[in-house]
Scaffold this active site. Structure first.
Site, PDB file in Angstrom:
ATOM      1  N   ASP A   3     -17.095   7.526  -1.697  1.00  0.00           N
ATOM      2  CA  ASP A   3     -15.810   7.351  -1.014  1.00  0.00           C
ATOM      3  C   ASP A   3     -15.489   8.711  -0.392  1.00  0.00           C
ATOM      4  OD1 ASP A   3     -13.195   6.634  -0.302  1.00  0.00           O
ATOM      5  OD2 ASP A   3     -12.409   6.721  -2.353  1.00  0.00           O
ATOM      6  N   ARG A  27     -14.121  -8.138   1.955  1.00  0.00           N
ATOM      7  CA  ARG A  27     -12.684  -7.972   1.667  1.00  0.00           C
ATOM      8  C   ARG A  27     -11.930  -9.253   2.038  1.00  0.00           C
ATOM      9  NH1 ARG A  27     -10.456  -2.885   1.453  1.00  0.00           N
ATOM     10  NH2 ARG A  27      -8.660  -4.121   0.785  1.00  0.00           N
ATOM     11  N   CYS A  84     -16.441   2.228   0.497  1.00  0.00           N
ATOM     12  CA  CYS A  84     -15.263   1.386   0.770  1.00  0.00           C
ATOM     13  C   CYS A  84     -14.795   1.519   2.214  1.00  0.00           C
ATOM     14  CB  CYS A  84     -14.143   1.737  -0.203  1.00  0.00           C
ATOM     15  SG  CYS A  84     -13.720   3.491  -0.166  1.00  0.00           S
ATOM     16  N   HIS A 143      -7.238   0.494  -6.587  1.00  0.00           N
ATOM     17  CA  HIS A 143      -7.518  -0.279  -5.364  1.00  0.00           C
ATOM     18  C   HIS A 143      -8.250  -1.565  -5.789  1.00  0.00           C
ATOM     19  CE1 HIS A 143      -7.838  -1.212  -1.277  1.00  0.00           C
ATOM     20  NE2 HIS A 143      -8.693  -0.303  -0.841  1.00  0.00           N
ATOM     21  N   GLN A 177     -10.266  -3.854  -3.306  1.00  0.00           N
ATOM     22  CA  GLN A 177     -11.568  -3.298  -2.962  1.00  0.00           C
ATOM     23  C   GLN A 177     -12.602  -3.678  -4.032  1.00  0.00           C
ATOM     24  OE1 GLN A 177     -12.305  -1.224  -0.101  1.00  0.00           O
ATOM     25  NE2 GLN A 177     -14.324  -1.807  -0.796  1.00  0.00           N
ATOM     26  N   ARG A 195       0.866  -1.190   0.000  1.00  0.00           N
ATOM     27  CA  ARG A 195       0.000   0.000   0.000  1.00  0.00           C
ATOM     28  C   ARG A 195       0.894   1.227   0.000  1.00  0.00           C
ATOM     29  NH1 ARG A 195      -5.329   1.683   3.394  1.00  0.00           N
ATOM     30  NH2 ARG A 195      -6.117   0.180   1.905  1.00  0.00           N
TER      31      ARG A 195
HETATM   32  N1  NVA Z   1      -9.823   7.036  -1.905  1.00  0.00           N
HETATM   33  C1  NVA Z   1      -9.508   6.594  -0.567  1.00  0.00           C
HETATM   34  C2  NVA Z   1      -9.780   5.135  -0.404  1.00  0.00           C
HETATM   35  C3  NVA Z   1      -9.605   4.612   0.980  1.00  0.00           C
HETATM   36  C4  NVA Z   1      -9.815   3.144   1.076  1.00  0.00           C
HETATM   37  C5  NVA Z   1      -8.068   6.907  -0.267  1.00  0.00           C
HETATM   38  O1  NVA Z   1      -7.206   6.703  -1.136  1.00  0.00           O
HETATM   39  O2  NVA Z   1      -7.775   7.363   0.848  1.00  0.00           O
HETATM   40  N1   CP Z   2     -11.300   0.280   2.236  1.00  0.00           N
HETATM   41  C1   CP Z   2     -10.038   0.198   2.686  1.00  0.00           C
HETATM   42  O1   CP Z   2      -9.103  -0.089   1.953  1.00  0.00           O
HETATM   43  O2   CP Z   2      -9.923   0.448   4.026  1.00  0.00           O
HETATM   44  P1   CP Z   2      -8.565   0.615   4.830  1.00  0.00           P
HETATM   45  O3   CP Z   2      -7.925   1.882   4.382  1.00  0.00           O
HETATM   46  O4   CP Z   2      -8.983   0.667   6.276  1.00  0.00           O
HETATM   47  O5   CP Z   2      -7.699  -0.558   4.548  1.00  0.00           O
END
Ligand code: NVA
Ligand code: CP
Length: 319
Positions: free
Chosen positions: A223, A290, A262, A128, A131, A101
């Protein structure tokens, strides 16, 4: 170079089966006996925070018989004293799979380039994919029983929307997205989704307003408006006026529509409590999925033989 899952269309041929195996792992009481990752270690690198992704990967790897290893980027030499490529080379000598990540999508792509074990993108600024497989599983489980879902996206056009539109068009659904000017999804990803839609019979279209996007929708999805890494952009929220998902906005959707997010959610900003906690919300099931979807993915990438025989071993219908 080993296999990679950096965007959901990296496994386009397997998407349908990834969902079926995930559903089976969720519902079959004998799934606990299925241990395709025995003696395997999966290293997960986190350069950004995570609740769902980190915990569902750790629990999922353990449930499949493997050993999960979560690594904060600040606990490693990565980025301080060691390059992404060198880190990938070293990790490949110890572990059987890597999840990552991070920020720019090029980082996870570079990691995958130098890794000799499969690499899974656990979120980049642009994609992602983990997801998206859980989202499609949730839609199959809870959305109205129609062949083509009308999926309305309200909000920012980045990582989550990108893989949602790719997965949805691969599976033949209709996607309408309402994003403020300046926050549209990448045109290259929209073009890819259009190409999938042309093959599958689905569609992908930008709506001029949130109201237009939700009309008759069977799925409404939003989101956060400010993603991880964008916190210093203090003015960004102003662009999203009129894009909050409220009960009133949802009133023109299909009577049996579901609401997805999400998570984490910024309640009162992109969605009201009334919608998050309301009768159409499936956000907790979506978060649970998930785990099941990623167990299916880990099996596909880390143990081909188990993946090939899974249906037979578990007695999946149609196998
Ligand atoms: N668009 C959000 C998704 C979080 C799971 C982010 O990148 O923070
Ligand atoms: N939806 C998602 O990826 O959540 P986290 O950021 O908590 O992993």
């Amino acid at each position: 170079m080993a296999e990679r899952f950096l965007r959901v269309d990296d496994l386009v041929e397997d998407l349908d089966r990834l969902l079926s195996w995930g559903e089976s792992l969720k519902n079959d009481p004998e799934a606990g006996d299925f241990l395709p990752l025995i003696d395997m270690t999966v290293a997960s690198i986190y350069e950004k925070p995570s609740t769902r992704t980190r915990i569902s990967f750790e629990v999922g790897v353990k449930q499949l018989g493997g050993h999960p290893m979560a690594l904060g980027a600040n606990e490693m030499q990565l980025g301080h004293k060691e390059s992404i490529a060198d880190t990938a080379n070293v990790l490949s000598r110890y572990v059987q799979g890597i999840t990552h990540r991070g920020f720019g999508h090029n980082d996870v792509a570079e990691l995958a380039e130098s890794s000799t074990v499969p690499v899974i993108n656990a979120l980049s600024d642009e994609h992602h994919p983990c997801q998206a497989i859980a989202d499609m599983m949730t839609i199959r489980e809870f959305a109205p029983e129609v062949e083509r879902q009308k999926i309305a996206w309200i909000g920012d056009g980045n990582n989550v929307l990108h893989d949602l539109m790719l997965a949805a068009t691969i599976l033949g659904h209709d996607v309408r997205y309402a994003t403020p000017d300046g926050h549209e999804p990448l045109s290259s990803v929209v073009s890819d989704a259009e190409a999938f839609a042309a093959q599958s019979g689905g569609t992908v279209k930008r709506s001029s307003s949130a109201e237009e996007a939700v009309e008759d929708a069977t799925v409404i999805y939003t989101d956060v408006f400010v993603s991880m890494g964008q916190e210093d952009d203090k003015n960004k929220l102003q662009d999203f006026e009129g894009y909050s998902v409220t009960g009133d906005l949802c009133s023109s959707a299909d009577d049996d529509h579901i609401f997805l997010h999400c998570l984490p959610a910024n309640r009162g900003v992109e969605v009201t409590d009334e919608v998050m906690d309301g009768p159409h919300s499936r956000v907790w099931d979506q978060a649970e999925n998930r785990l099941h979807a990623q167990k299916s993915l880990l099996t596909r990438l880390l143990n081909d033989a188990a993946w090939d025989t899974y249906g037979e071993v578990m007695g999946v219908e149609g196998w």
